[in-house]
Each structure stands twice: as C-alpha cells, then as structure tokens.
Design a protein around this motif. Structure first.
Motif, PDB file in Angstrom:
ATOM      1  N   SER A  27       1.116   7.044  -6.932  1.00 53.30           N
ATOM      2  CA  SER A  27      -0.305   7.589  -7.207  1.00 53.30           C
ATOM      3  C   SER A  27      -0.222   8.925  -7.768  1.00 53.30           C
ATOM      4  O   SER A  27      -1.007   9.343  -8.527  1.00 53.30           O
ATOM      5  CB  SER A  27      -1.286   7.629  -6.195  1.00 53.30           C
ATOM      6  OG  SER A  27      -0.816   8.293  -5.112  1.00 53.30           O
ATOM      7  N   SER A  39       0.938  -1.038  -0.011  1.00 53.54           N
ATOM      8  CA  SER A  39      -0.012  -0.156  -0.110  1.00 53.54           C
ATOM      9  C   SER A  39       1.022   1.188   0.042  1.00 53.54           C
ATOM     10  O   SER A  39       0.402   2.251  -0.549  1.00 53.54           O
ATOM     11  CB  SER A  39      -1.007   0.059   1.099  1.00 53.54           C
ATOM     12  OG  SER A  39      -0.319   0.064   2.359  1.00 53.54           O
ATOM     13  N   LEU A  40       2.094   1.331   0.588  1.00 55.51           N
ATOM     14  CA  LEU A  40       3.024   2.542   0.500  1.00 55.51           C
ATOM     15  C   LEU A  40       3.490   2.599  -0.951  1.00 55.51           C
ATOM     16  O   LEU A  40       3.500   3.673  -1.453  1.00 55.51           O
ATOM     17  CB  LEU A  40       4.103   2.037   1.406  1.00 55.51           C
ATOM     18  CG  LEU A  40       5.393   2.965   1.373  1.00 55.51           C
ATOM     19  CD1 LEU A  40       4.842   4.358   1.755  1.00 55.51           C
ATOM     20  CD2 LEU A  40       6.561   2.605   2.121  1.00 55.51           C
ATOM     21  N   HIS A  85       1.691   1.845  -3.798  1.00 55.90           N
ATOM     22  CA  HIS A  85       0.502   2.258  -4.332  1.00 55.90           C
ATOM     23  C   HIS A  85       0.380   3.847  -3.959  1.00 55.90           C
ATOM     24  O   HIS A  85       0.222   4.506  -4.983  1.00 55.90           O
ATOM     25  CB  HIS A  85      -0.570   1.513  -4.218  1.00 55.90           C
ATOM     26  CG  HIS A  85      -1.810   2.129  -4.501  1.00 55.90           C
ATOM     27  ND1 HIS A  85      -2.233   1.797  -6.147  1.00 55.90           N
ATOM     28  CD2 HIS A  85      -2.957   2.716  -3.962  1.00 55.90           C
ATOM     29  CE1 HIS A  85      -3.317   2.585  -6.210  1.00 55.90           C
ATOM     30  NE2 HIS A  85      -3.893   2.990  -5.221  1.00 55.90           N
ATOM     31  N   TYR A  86       0.468   4.346  -2.672  1.00 55.46           N
ATOM     32  CA  TYR A  86       0.218   5.496  -2.261  1.00 55.46           C
ATOM     33  C   TYR A  86       1.406   6.392  -2.887  1.00 55.46           C
ATOM     34  O   TYR A  86       1.196   7.461  -3.607  1.00 55.46           O
ATOM     35  CB  TYR A  86       0.446   5.663  -0.667  1.00 55.46           C
ATOM     36  CG  TYR A  86       0.419   7.058  -0.395  1.00 55.46           C
ATOM     37  CD1 TYR A  86      -0.821   7.949  -0.634  1.00 55.46           C
ATOM     38  CD2 TYR A  86       1.386   7.600   0.316  1.00 55.46           C
ATOM     39  CE1 TYR A  86      -0.720   9.374  -0.188  1.00 55.46           C
ATOM     40  CE2 TYR A  86       1.320   8.778   1.067  1.00 55.46           C
ATOM     41  CZ  TYR A  86       0.318   9.676   0.532  1.00 55.46           C
ATOM     42  OH  TYR A  86       0.092  10.826   1.272  1.00 55.46           O
ATOM     43  N   MET A  87       2.827   5.994  -2.990  1.00 58.00           N
ATOM     44  CA  MET A  87       3.660   7.038  -3.326  1.00 58.00           C
ATOM     45  C   MET A  87       3.726   6.780  -4.829  1.00 58.00           C
ATOM     46  O   MET A  87       4.393   7.781  -5.376  1.00 58.00           O
ATOM     47  CB  MET A  87       5.119   6.283  -2.926  1.00 58.00           C
ATOM     48  CG  MET A  87       5.244   6.367  -1.458  1.00 58.00           C
ATOM     49  SD  MET A  87       5.136   8.290  -0.834  1.00 58.00           S
ATOM     50  CE  MET A  87       6.873   8.696  -1.442  1.00 58.00           C
ATOM     51  N   SER A 137      -1.192  15.830   7.629  1.00 58.62           N
ATOM     52  CA  SER A 137      -1.173  14.345   7.848  1.00 58.62           C
ATOM     53  C   SER A 137      -2.607  13.903   8.452  1.00 58.62           C
ATOM     54  O   SER A 137      -2.853  14.402   9.304  1.00 58.62           O
ATOM     55  CB  SER A 137      -0.142  13.548   8.356  1.00 58.62           C
ATOM     56  OG  SER A 137       1.025  13.750   7.601  1.00 58.62           O
ATOM     57  N   SER A 139      -0.321   6.000   7.389  1.00 56.54           N
ATOM     58  CA  SER A 139       0.205   5.360   6.069  1.00 56.54           C
ATOM     59  C   SER A 139      -0.063   6.476   5.070  1.00 56.54           C
ATOM     60  O   SER A 139       0.136   6.199   3.890  1.00 56.54           O
ATOM     61  CB  SER A 139      -1.179   4.365   5.923  1.00 56.54           C
ATOM     62  OG  SER A 139      -2.323   4.753   5.879  1.00 56.54           O
ATOM     63  N   ARG A 140      -0.656   7.694   5.336  1.00 61.34           N
ATOM     64  CA  ARG A 140      -0.530   8.832   4.406  1.00 61.34           C
ATOM     65  C   ARG A 140       0.156  10.089   5.132  1.00 61.34           C
ATOM     66  O   ARG A 140      -0.284  11.074   5.189  1.00 61.34           O
ATOM     67  CB  ARG A 140      -2.128   9.259   4.138  1.00 61.34           C
ATOM     68  CG  ARG A 140      -2.924   8.077   3.638  1.00 61.34           C
ATOM     69  CD  ARG A 140      -2.322   7.950   2.046  1.00 61.34           C
ATOM     70  NE  ARG A 140      -3.059   6.785   1.565  1.00 61.34           N
ATOM     71  CZ  ARG A 140      -2.876   5.564   1.309  1.00 61.34           C
ATOM     72  NH1 ARG A 140      -1.721   5.047   2.049  1.00 61.34           N
ATOM     73  NH2 ARG A 140      -3.529   4.563   0.752  1.00 61.34           N
TER      74      ARG A 140
END
Length: 124
Positions: A41, A34-35, A37-39, A80, A84-85
């Motif tokens: 995006s 998920s990290l 995917h986030y980074m 923040s 996770s974000r």
C-alpha cells in the motif's frame, strides 16, 4: 559500546513477488492476502546493519510481535496499533537475515566501510 554500522538502506514500493519470497512461510496463512495488501500500500524502508549481536539487539529494539505485549520504548510498543499493522520487521536469526538480505539487496549495494571511531567504540 559495540559499533553498529549501516551497510545498506533503500526506500521502495515492494512487489507481491518479492513479498511472497520474503514471507514464503506465511503464504498458506489466512491473513496472508491482507498482509500483501498492507505491505504494497505504500513505500517500505529496508536496511542492513552490521555489528556484534546485531540480530539480537535489533529484535530487542523492535519489541514483541504483538504490540499489545511489546514494551514501551520499543518500535512496536510505541508505534504499532495491531499485530496485522506491525510497522517493522526484524530478522529472527543470522541465517534468516542472510536470506532476507539476498532478497532485498544486490551485493554491490552493501557498503563495506570503516568508521573513523571504530577502534575506540568496538568491543573486541
């Protein structure tokens, strides 16, 4: 006041390969996919700063890793919403910063310059 100088800045879409090098110690963690995917995006802004105790100072400005524990007025405390974000990363040591700088920048991208008011604003 201690002089801080911006030596490099870049806005880019980061590759999974570069992230796997940057976050090599996190690759086995359950949140790593998920990290990634986030980074990946959207674009990221990467910077190199120079100055006396710049790592410690930037860590204070960024705030605690968990935004719920970050003080108001820090980047994470104000922007923040969840660990996770995290919206920002700051190197945790001079050695870590040097390793990360080599990952994100070519040597020629780092500017070596003298600020016009350097002698009046730098601590010796």
């Amino acid at each position: 006041m201690t002089q801080r100088k911006l030596q490099a800045v870049s806005v880019l879409k980061v590759s999974e390969d570069l992230l796997s090098q940057h976050y090599c110690e996190l690759r086995t963690k359950p949140f790593y996919p998920s990290l990634l995917h986030y980074m990946t995006s959207g674009p990221v802004v990467v910077m190199v700063w120079e100055g006396h105790k710049v790592v410690q100072t930037s860590r204070k400005m960024v705030g605690h890793t968990n935004p719920a524990e970050a003080q108001a007025g820090t980047v994470r405390g104000d922007f923040s919403i969840h660990v996770s974000r995290n919206v920002v990363h700051a190197s945790d040591s001079l050695e870590g910063a040097q390793r990360e700088i080599q990952l994100w920048f070519q040597g020629k991208e780092l500017l070596n310059w003298d600020c016009c008011d350097q002698t009046s604003t730098c601590e010796v």
